[in-house]
Design an enzyme around this catalytic site. Structure first.
Site, PDB file in Angstrom:
ATOM      1  N   ASN A  10       0.697  -1.132  -0.312  1.00 15.39           N
ATOM      2  CA  ASN A  10       0.107  -0.143   0.017  1.00 15.39           C
ATOM      3  C   ASN A  10       1.054   1.178   0.046  1.00 15.39           C
ATOM      4  O   ASN A  10       1.677   1.476   0.860  1.00 15.39           O
ATOM      5  CB  ASN A  10      -0.736  -0.418   1.101  1.00 15.39           C
ATOM      6  N   ASP A  70      -1.313  -3.619   9.345  1.00 12.35           N
ATOM      7  CA  ASP A  70      -2.638  -3.951   9.814  1.00 12.35           C
ATOM      8  C   ASP A  70      -3.607  -3.029  10.466  1.00 12.35           C
ATOM      9  O   ASP A  70      -2.998  -3.059  11.239  1.00 12.35           O
ATOM     10  CB  ASP A  70      -2.900  -5.531  10.234  1.00 12.35           C
ATOM     11  N   SER A  71      -3.987  -3.087   9.321  1.00 13.76           N
ATOM     12  CA  SER A  71      -5.110  -1.667   9.989  1.00 13.76           C
ATOM     13  C   SER A  71      -6.341  -1.596   9.415  1.00 13.76           C
ATOM     14  O   SER A  71      -6.637  -2.164   8.108  1.00 13.76           O
ATOM     15  CB  SER A  71      -4.340   0.256   9.534  1.00 13.76           C
ATOM     16  N   TYR A 153     -10.620   5.239   3.446  1.00 10.34           N
ATOM     17  CA  TYR A 153     -11.777   6.105   4.770  1.00 10.34           C
ATOM     18  C   TYR A 153     -11.853   7.268   5.042  1.00 10.34           C
ATOM     19  O   TYR A 153     -13.162   7.459   5.603  1.00 10.34           O
ATOM     20  CB  TYR A 153     -12.091   4.553   5.977  1.00 10.34           C
ATOM     21  N   LYS A 174      -2.164  14.605  10.171  1.00  6.96           N
ATOM     22  CA  LYS A 174      -2.922  12.867   9.918  1.00  6.96           C
ATOM     23  C   LYS A 174      -1.122  12.344  10.926  1.00  6.96           C
ATOM     24  O   LYS A 174      -1.900  12.057  11.724  1.00  6.96           O
ATOM     25  CB  LYS A 174      -3.108  13.094   8.746  1.00  6.96           C
TER      26      LYS A 174
HETATM   27  P1  ITT Z   1      -1.199  -4.355   2.999  1.00 10.93           P
HETATM   28  O1  ITT Z   1      -1.427  -5.730   3.091  1.00 10.93           O
HETATM   29  O2  ITT Z   1      -0.325  -4.853   1.817  1.00 10.93           O
HETATM   30  O3  ITT Z   1      -0.198  -3.213   3.714  1.00 10.93           O
HETATM   31  P2  ITT Z   1      -3.955  -3.094   2.155  1.00 10.93           P
HETATM   32  O4  ITT Z   1      -4.098  -1.934   1.508  1.00 10.93           O
HETATM   33  O5  ITT Z   1      -4.324  -4.089   2.496  1.00 10.93           O
HETATM   34  O6  ITT Z   1      -2.264  -3.051   2.269  1.00 10.93           O
HETATM   35  P3  ITT Z   1      -4.239  -3.467   5.293  1.00 10.93           P
HETATM   36  O7  ITT Z   1      -5.047  -4.950   4.983  1.00 10.93           O
HETATM   37  O8  ITT Z   1      -4.166  -3.383   6.070  1.00 10.93           O
HETATM   38  O9  ITT Z   1      -3.585  -2.592   4.346  1.00 10.93           O
HETATM   39  O10 ITT Z   1      -6.055  -2.717   5.021  1.00 10.93           O
HETATM   40  C1  ITT Z   1      -6.235  -1.291   5.504  1.00 10.93           C
HETATM   41  C2  ITT Z   1      -7.346  -1.286   4.770  1.00 10.93           C
HETATM   42  O11 ITT Z   1      -7.552  -0.195   5.789  1.00 10.93           O
HETATM   43  C3  ITT Z   1      -7.365  -0.307   3.573  1.00 10.93           C
HETATM   44  O12 ITT Z   1      -6.857  -0.439   2.590  1.00 10.93           O
HETATM   45  C4  ITT Z   1      -7.665   0.973   3.964  1.00 10.93           C
HETATM   46  O13 ITT Z   1      -9.335   0.771   3.560  1.00 10.93           O
HETATM   47  C5  ITT Z   1      -7.970   1.126   5.168  1.00 10.93           C
HETATM   48  N1  ITT Z   1      -7.286   2.276   6.147  1.00 10.93           N
HETATM   49  C6  ITT Z   1      -5.868   1.492   6.888  1.00 10.93           C
HETATM   50  N2  ITT Z   1      -5.439   2.951   7.580  1.00 10.93           N
HETATM   51  C7  ITT Z   1      -5.953   4.213   7.250  1.00 10.93           C
HETATM   52  C8  ITT Z   1      -5.893   5.306   7.179  1.00 10.93           C
HETATM   53  O14 ITT Z   1      -5.170   5.515   7.592  1.00 10.93           O
HETATM   54  N3  ITT Z   1      -6.755   5.684   6.821  1.00 10.93           N
HETATM   55  C9  ITT Z   1      -7.670   5.733   5.678  1.00 10.93           C
HETATM   56  N4  ITT Z   1      -7.868   4.585   5.650  1.00 10.93           N
HETATM   57  C10 ITT Z   1      -7.541   3.516   5.895  1.00 10.93           C
END
Ligand code: ITT
Length: 203
Positions: A10, A70-71, A153, A174
């Protein structure tokens, strides 16, 4: 200078994490710099478990220190959803706009809009040491998208104390309040402590 790899595909996460690194600290590469790295299947039941899966894979493949994030977003009315499924809330294509549209629809007419962003950061070392730290940021889900910064989001995530959505903040703003910033400041402490331990052993 010690090397670390951000175990994420990401680009927005990489940008935020990189901008929070202290100057002249670690030399950082992202997973996208290594074509041999595949997307890891996120089979864990928590942000922490999934972060560990992603970091472990990169350390195993490259033999380097890895940091994975992971977020996601947890919404009280939706009993914590989309949670660990945040990226794929509206489908496998991981489309931010579609995810936001689905969330707006899920909360039409709902008064309870309490939510939180959550982030787990895993740090794994080639010597087998593993750490996980977490951070969260409270907010409420707005009625419509606002702002063009950030990702995911952010346009729907309203911060009452700032009178703005996360997408209306600069990255610098942020990074002072976000779930990722809180987790990453703890992660930096772990990295620094582990370096000190290595130095002590060299004496
Ligand atoms: P990686 O697994 O490769 O790190 P990913 O985007 O799939 O990339 P996640 O599985 O952790 O990562 O999913 C995180 C999702 O949560 C991300 O795609 C957003 O939709 C949301 N998210 C996480 N952090 C955020 C932020 O700071 N602002 C807005 N949305 C966020």
């Amino acid at each position: 200078m010690n090397k670390i790899v951000f175990a994420t595909h990401n680009k927005n996460k990489v940008a935020e994490l990189t901008s929070m690194l202290p100057a002249k600290s670690w030399s950082v590469q992202a997973a996208s710099d290594f074509p041999e790295l595949e997307d890891v299947e996120e089979t864990g039941n928590s942000f922490a478990e999934n972060a560990l899966l992603k970091a472990r894979y990169v350390t195993k493949m490259l033999g380097q220190i890895a940091i994975a994030d992971d977020s996601g977003l947890t919404v009280e009315y939706l009993k914590g959803a989309p949670g660990i499924y945040s990226a794929r809330y509206a489908g496998e294509t991981k489309n931010d706009q579609a995810n936001n549209k689905k969330l707006i629809k899920a909360l039409v007419g709902i008064e309870n809009r309490v939510a939180a962003f959550c982030c787990a950061i895993a740090i794994t070392y080639p010597n087998g040491k593993e750490f996980v730290v977490e951070g969260s940021c409270p907010g409420i889900i707005g009625l419509e998208a606002r702002g063009n910064n950030g990702f995911g989001y952010d346009p729907l995530f309203y911060l009452p104390e700032m009178g703005k959505t996360m997408a209306e903040l600069t990255m610098e703003e942020k990074n002072k309040i976000s779930h990722r910033a809180k987790a990453f400041s703890l992660a930096l402490k772990v990295l620094q402590r582990e370096e000190e331990i290595v130095k002590l052993h060299r004496l």
